[in-house]
Design a protein around this motif. Sequence first.
Motif, PDB file in Angstrom:
ATOM      1  N   ILE A 137      97.250  42.651  33.494  1.00  0.00           N
ATOM      2  CA  ILE A 137      97.700  41.340  33.024  1.00  0.00           C
ATOM      3  C   ILE A 137      97.452  40.317  34.115  1.00  0.00           C
ATOM      4  O   ILE A 137      97.759  40.552  35.289  1.00  0.00           O
ATOM      5  CB  ILE A 137      99.184  41.387  32.640  1.00  0.00           C
ATOM      6  N   THR A 138      96.870  39.193  33.750  1.00  0.00           N
ATOM      7  CA  THR A 138      96.552  38.145  34.718  1.00  0.00           C
ATOM      8  C   THR A 138      97.275  36.856  34.349  1.00  0.00           C
ATOM      9  O   THR A 138      97.950  36.769  33.319  1.00  0.00           O
ATOM     10  CB  THR A 138      95.039  37.878  34.749  1.00  0.00           C
ATOM     11  N   ALA A 139      97.085  35.853  35.194  1.00  0.00           N
ATOM     12  CA  ALA A 139      97.713  34.555  34.935  1.00  0.00           C
ATOM     13  C   ALA A 139      97.251  33.947  33.624  1.00  0.00           C
ATOM     14  O   ALA A 139      97.985  33.173  32.994  1.00  0.00           O
ATOM     15  CB  ALA A 139      97.408  33.603  36.090  1.00  0.00           C
ATOM     16  N   ASP A 140      96.043  34.277  33.179  1.00  0.00           N
ATOM     17  CA  ASP A 140      95.481  33.681  31.965  1.00  0.00           C
ATOM     18  C   ASP A 140      95.788  34.478  30.704  1.00  0.00           C
ATOM     19  O   ASP A 140      95.403  34.059  29.605  1.00  0.00           O
ATOM     20  CB  ASP A 140      93.960  33.550  32.117  1.00  0.00           C
ATOM     21  N   THR A 141      96.462  35.604  30.823  1.00  0.00           N
ATOM     22  CA  THR A 141      96.778  36.416  29.648  1.00  0.00           C
ATOM     23  C   THR A 141      97.707  35.649  28.709  1.00  0.00           C
ATOM     24  O   THR A 141      98.747  35.137  29.149  1.00  0.00           O
ATOM     25  CB  THR A 141      97.453  37.736  30.063  1.00  0.00           C
ATOM     26  N   PRO A 142      97.373  35.543  27.422  1.00  0.00           N
ATOM     27  CA  PRO A 142      98.277  34.861  26.479  1.00  0.00           C
ATOM     28  C   PRO A 142      99.604  35.608  26.361  1.00  0.00           C
ATOM     29  O   PRO A 142      99.631  36.840  26.290  1.00  0.00           O
ATOM     30  CB  PRO A 142      97.502  34.891  25.157  1.00  0.00           C
ATOM     31  N   THR A 143     100.683  34.873  26.333  1.00  0.00           N
ATOM     32  CA  THR A 143     101.996  35.515  26.232  1.00  0.00           C
ATOM     33  C   THR A 143     102.193  36.198  24.881  1.00  0.00           C
ATOM     34  O   THR A 143     103.042  37.091  24.760  1.00  0.00           O
ATOM     35  CB  THR A 143     103.118  34.489  26.443  1.00  0.00           C
ATOM     36  N   ALA A 144     101.419  35.810  23.880  1.00  0.00           N
ATOM     37  CA  ALA A 144     101.547  36.430  22.562  1.00  0.00           C
ATOM     38  C   ALA A 144     101.226  37.921  22.612  1.00  0.00           C
ATOM     39  O   ALA A 144     101.625  38.666  21.715  1.00  0.00           O
ATOM     40  CB  ALA A 144     100.622  35.728  21.569  1.00  0.00           C
ATOM     41  N   ARG A 145     100.524  38.356  23.644  1.00  0.00           N
ATOM     42  CA  ARG A 145     100.156  39.769  23.758  1.00  0.00           C
ATOM     43  C   ARG A 145     101.247  40.602  24.400  1.00  0.00           C
ATOM     44  O   ARG A 145     101.154  41.822  24.439  1.00  0.00           O
ATOM     45  CB  ARG A 145      98.875  39.911  24.597  1.00  0.00           C
ATOM     46  N   LEU A 146     102.300  39.971  24.907  1.00  0.00           N
ATOM     47  CA  LEU A 146     103.319  40.681  25.678  1.00  0.00           C
ATOM     48  C   LEU A 146     104.562  40.970  24.850  1.00  0.00           C
ATOM     49  O   LEU A 146     104.940  40.181  23.980  1.00  0.00           O
ATOM     50  CB  LEU A 146     103.718  39.870  26.916  1.00  0.00           C
ATOM     51  N   SER A 147     105.183  42.096  25.146  1.00  0.00           N
ATOM     52  CA  SER A 147     106.474  42.417  24.531  1.00  0.00           C
ATOM     53  C   SER A 147     107.577  41.628  25.218  1.00  0.00           C
ATOM     54  O   SER A 147     107.355  40.972  26.243  1.00  0.00           O
ATOM     55  CB  SER A 147     106.756  43.921  24.673  1.00  0.00           C
ATOM     56  N   GLY A 148     108.797  41.718  24.670  1.00  0.00           N
ATOM     57  CA  GLY A 148     109.912  41.015  25.286  1.00  0.00           C
ATOM     58  C   GLY A 148     110.159  41.474  26.708  1.00  0.00           C
ATOM     59  O   GLY A 148     110.413  40.675  27.614  1.00  0.00           O
ATOM     60  N   GLY A 149     110.074  42.791  26.940  1.00  0.00           N
ATOM     61  CA  GLY A 149     110.276  43.311  28.284  1.00  0.00           C
ATOM     62  C   GLY A 149     109.185  42.882  29.239  1.00  0.00           C
ATOM     63  O   GLY A 149     109.449  42.592  30.417  1.00  0.00           O
ATOM     64  N   GLU A 150     107.941  42.822  28.763  1.00  0.00           N
ATOM     65  CA  GLU A 150     106.833  42.394  29.620  1.00  0.00           C
ATOM     66  C   GLU A 150     106.952  40.914  29.969  1.00  0.00           C
ATOM     67  O   GLU A 150     106.630  40.508  31.095  1.00  0.00           O
ATOM     68  CB  GLU A 150     105.502  42.686  28.927  1.00  0.00           C
ATOM     69  N   LEU A 151     107.419  40.106  29.024  1.00  0.00           N
ATOM     70  CA  LEU A 151     107.646  38.689  29.322  1.00  0.00           C
ATOM     71  C   LEU A 151     108.691  38.532  30.431  1.00  0.00           C
ATOM     72  O   LEU A 151     108.516  37.726  31.355  1.00  0.00           O
ATOM     73  CB  LEU A 151     108.125  37.955  28.066  1.00  0.00           C
ATOM     74  N   THR A 152     109.764  39.308  30.344  1.00  0.00           N
ATOM     75  CA  THR A 152     110.802  39.238  31.368  1.00  0.00           C
ATOM     76  C   THR A 152     110.264  39.683  32.719  1.00  0.00           C
ATOM     77  O   THR A 152     110.529  39.058  33.753  1.00  0.00           O
ATOM     78  CB  THR A 152     112.009  40.105  30.969  1.00  0.00           C
ATOM     79  N   ARG A 153     109.492  40.753  32.726  1.00  0.00           N
ATOM     80  CA  ARG A 153     108.889  41.231  33.979  1.00  0.00           C
ATOM     81  C   ARG A 153     108.000  40.147  34.594  1.00  0.00           C
ATOM     82  O   ARG A 153     108.028  39.921  35.814  1.00  0.00           O
ATOM     83  CB  ARG A 153     108.062  42.484  33.722  1.00  0.00           C
ATOM     84  N   ALA A 154     107.217  39.493  33.756  1.00  0.00           N
ATOM     85  CA  ALA A 154     106.319  38.449  34.268  1.00  0.00           C
ATOM     86  C   ALA A 154     107.124  37.298  34.876  1.00  0.00           C
ATOM     87  O   ALA A 154     106.780  36.798  35.956  1.00  0.00           O
ATOM     88  CB  ALA A 154     105.424  37.940  33.144  1.00  0.00           C
ATOM     89  N   ALA A 155     108.185  36.882  34.192  1.00  0.00           N
ATOM     90  CA  ALA A 155     109.008  35.789  34.708  1.00  0.00           C
ATOM     91  C   ALA A 155     109.648  36.167  36.036  1.00  0.00           C
ATOM     92  O   ALA A 155     109.731  35.346  36.967  1.00  0.00           O
ATOM     93  CB  ALA A 155     110.080  35.418  33.684  1.00  0.00           C
ATOM     94  N   LEU A 156     110.089  37.403  36.158  1.00  0.00           N
ATOM     95  CA  LEU A 156     110.708  37.859  37.399  1.00  0.00           C
ATOM     96  C   LEU A 156     109.684  37.986  38.520  1.00  0.00           C
ATOM     97  O   LEU A 156     109.983  37.701  39.690  1.00  0.00           O
ATOM     98  CB  LEU A 156     111.426  39.191  37.170  1.00  0.00           C
ATOM     99  N   ALA A 157     108.458  38.409  38.170  1.00  0.00           N
ATOM    100  CA  ALA A 157     107.392  38.472  39.175  1.00  0.00           C
ATOM    101  C   ALA A 157     107.081  37.076  39.702  1.00  0.00           C
ATOM    102  O   ALA A 157     106.883  36.877  40.908  1.00  0.00           O
ATOM    103  CB  ALA A 157     106.143  39.109  38.566  1.00  0.00           C
ATOM    104  N   GLY A 158     107.044  36.088  38.811  1.00  0.00           N
ATOM    105  CA  GLY A 158     106.813  34.712  39.229  1.00  0.00           C
ATOM    106  C   GLY A 158     107.926  34.199  40.115  1.00  0.00           C
ATOM    107  O   GLY A 158     107.686  33.509  41.114  1.00  0.00           O
ATOM    108  N   ALA A 159     109.171  34.548  39.776  1.00  0.00           N
ATOM    109  CA  ALA A 159     110.308  34.119  40.591  1.00  0.00           C
ATOM    110  C   ALA A 159     110.231  34.709  41.991  1.00  0.00           C
ATOM    111  O   ALA A 159     110.539  34.042  42.985  1.00  0.00           O
ATOM    112  CB  ALA A 159     111.620  34.529  39.912  1.00  0.00           C
ATOM    113  N   GLU A 160     109.806  35.972  42.086  1.00  0.00           N
ATOM    114  CA  GLU A 160     109.688  36.583  43.409  1.00  0.00           C
ATOM    115  C   GLU A 160     108.579  35.915  44.224  1.00  0.00           C
ATOM    116  O   GLU A 160     108.728  35.693  45.428  1.00  0.00           O
ATOM    117  CB  GLU A 160     109.416  38.075  43.282  1.00  0.00           C
TER     118      GLU A 160
END
Length: 536
Positions: A137-160
């Motif tokens: 998964i990269t910065a350009d990956t559409p969020t529509a492809r992600l599950s709810g858990g993957e969206l949360t993981r991405a947001a937390l990765a960005g916060a870190e």
Amino acid sequence: MQPDVSSLLSLHRVSYCLPNGRTLFDGLSADLPPGITGLVGRNGVGKSVLAQLIAGELTASDGQIVRHGSVRYVPQDLRPTGDATVGDVCGLGTALRALARIETGSVDPVDFDLVAERWTLRQDLRRALTAYGLDGITADTPTARLSGGELTRAALAGAELLDPDLLLLDEPTNHLDSAGRSLLLAQLRRRRGSTLVISHDRTLLECASQIWELTPGGLRCYGGNYTTYAQQQAAEDAAARRELAHMRAALQRQRQQMREAQLRQERRAAAGRRGRGNANQSKLLLDAAAERSDHTAARLRRELAQQHEAALARKRAAAERVDDTDPVALIPPAAAVPAGREVARFEAVRLHRGSARIDDFNATLIGPARVALVGPNGCGKSSLLKILTGELQPDAGSARVHVPWAYLDQHTSGLDPDLSPLAHLQRAAPELDEATARTRLALLRLDADRALLPLRALSGGERLKAALLCALHRSPTPQLLLLDEPTNHLDLESTTALEATLRGWRGALLVISHDKHFLERIGIERSVTPVGIPST
């Protein structure tokens, strides 16, 4: 009282009124220390609103919020727009687009300010996503492809990656699998700044060094983790109940003393009247004595009334410290499935969508079966439920339900945000009269006023409780419940009520949850992964 400038966040008599004029909370004051602080409270008390005020997304009706340093807020319900990318969810979309423009020749100073020397931002984000288990998964990956858990993981990765001075997390473990929760805990322990976490996850709250409790009466701060907070709260409640019992007894004694004093005064007055009738004194002297007696009686009545009012005030103050609200209750309709009845079946289901890779999934539910769909974020658990309901078509294979069913998705997306809980319940169960429907809602602490508000005006937990009630009372009466993360957003008391309800449920259950304790308490008999392999 001036805010403490040594802390990264200070609240000074902060108040907030809802658009309908109702005061959600009033006069909140606190200083946020370094480390992890947990924010707890019942659904609808205003925890998410407080987080949005701190983040600057809402404006306080009164009071002052002082922030020092950078702030990052990760909301509980990540629902990006259709064209949003992972970079947007991470809070880096604007900087990444500025970097892309510079790479194609832009010399706009605004773009350079946005990038702020972070020339390796794209690569840094890729590493942060990989560290959170989001390979590929990269910065350009559409969020529509992600599950709810993957969206949360991405947001937390960005916060870190952003590493803000003040991090605000609203229910961050919702949707996260056990691996994601472990990564989150490790991230929070590494942080140097202040973190305010809204959560009902006891494991996460055990890592806190302070607990804030938001109640209708205000904000209270407790030193220590959740266990310490619970012990202090229990001790305070016990002390408050003892004080209330003492005040009630004192009030009863004071009332008895009032009755006795009044009776003595009445006896003296009667004796005086009898003496006046037999006395040889002048009328002037007798009238003066009667007037003094009347003044004495009036003074006594005033003194007794003041004592009684003071005793009542002490009793009311003691009662305010005692939580005597009725417990949350979720009453299910009668439902039973015969032991040999086939309830639902998956046959050779295949689905390749986004990160989900389901191949040749076979499963059958017989009788009042209790089955959990388990597995890591993005493996296709929610997709299987959607296939069973017909919301999603598989690439191959089939799925069928043979009994009436009800489905609760993790975002309560089946409900109209403009309709009230009462309207939804009456639509789902038209046989319920309005009084019964209101009673069912009130048992979930959706009182007469909140039952009539549009769902969009309620908290995430309140919306979920309304959705649960609609699912349980759906007409025809469901014999199969399909529940996708049913405890997300629920406070601890409501989760306990849901557990009790599902333990008594006589129908079949197909449940997705990452909460092992919840699955144990509702009597799950077996767990299955989306590839059809039994899970230990």
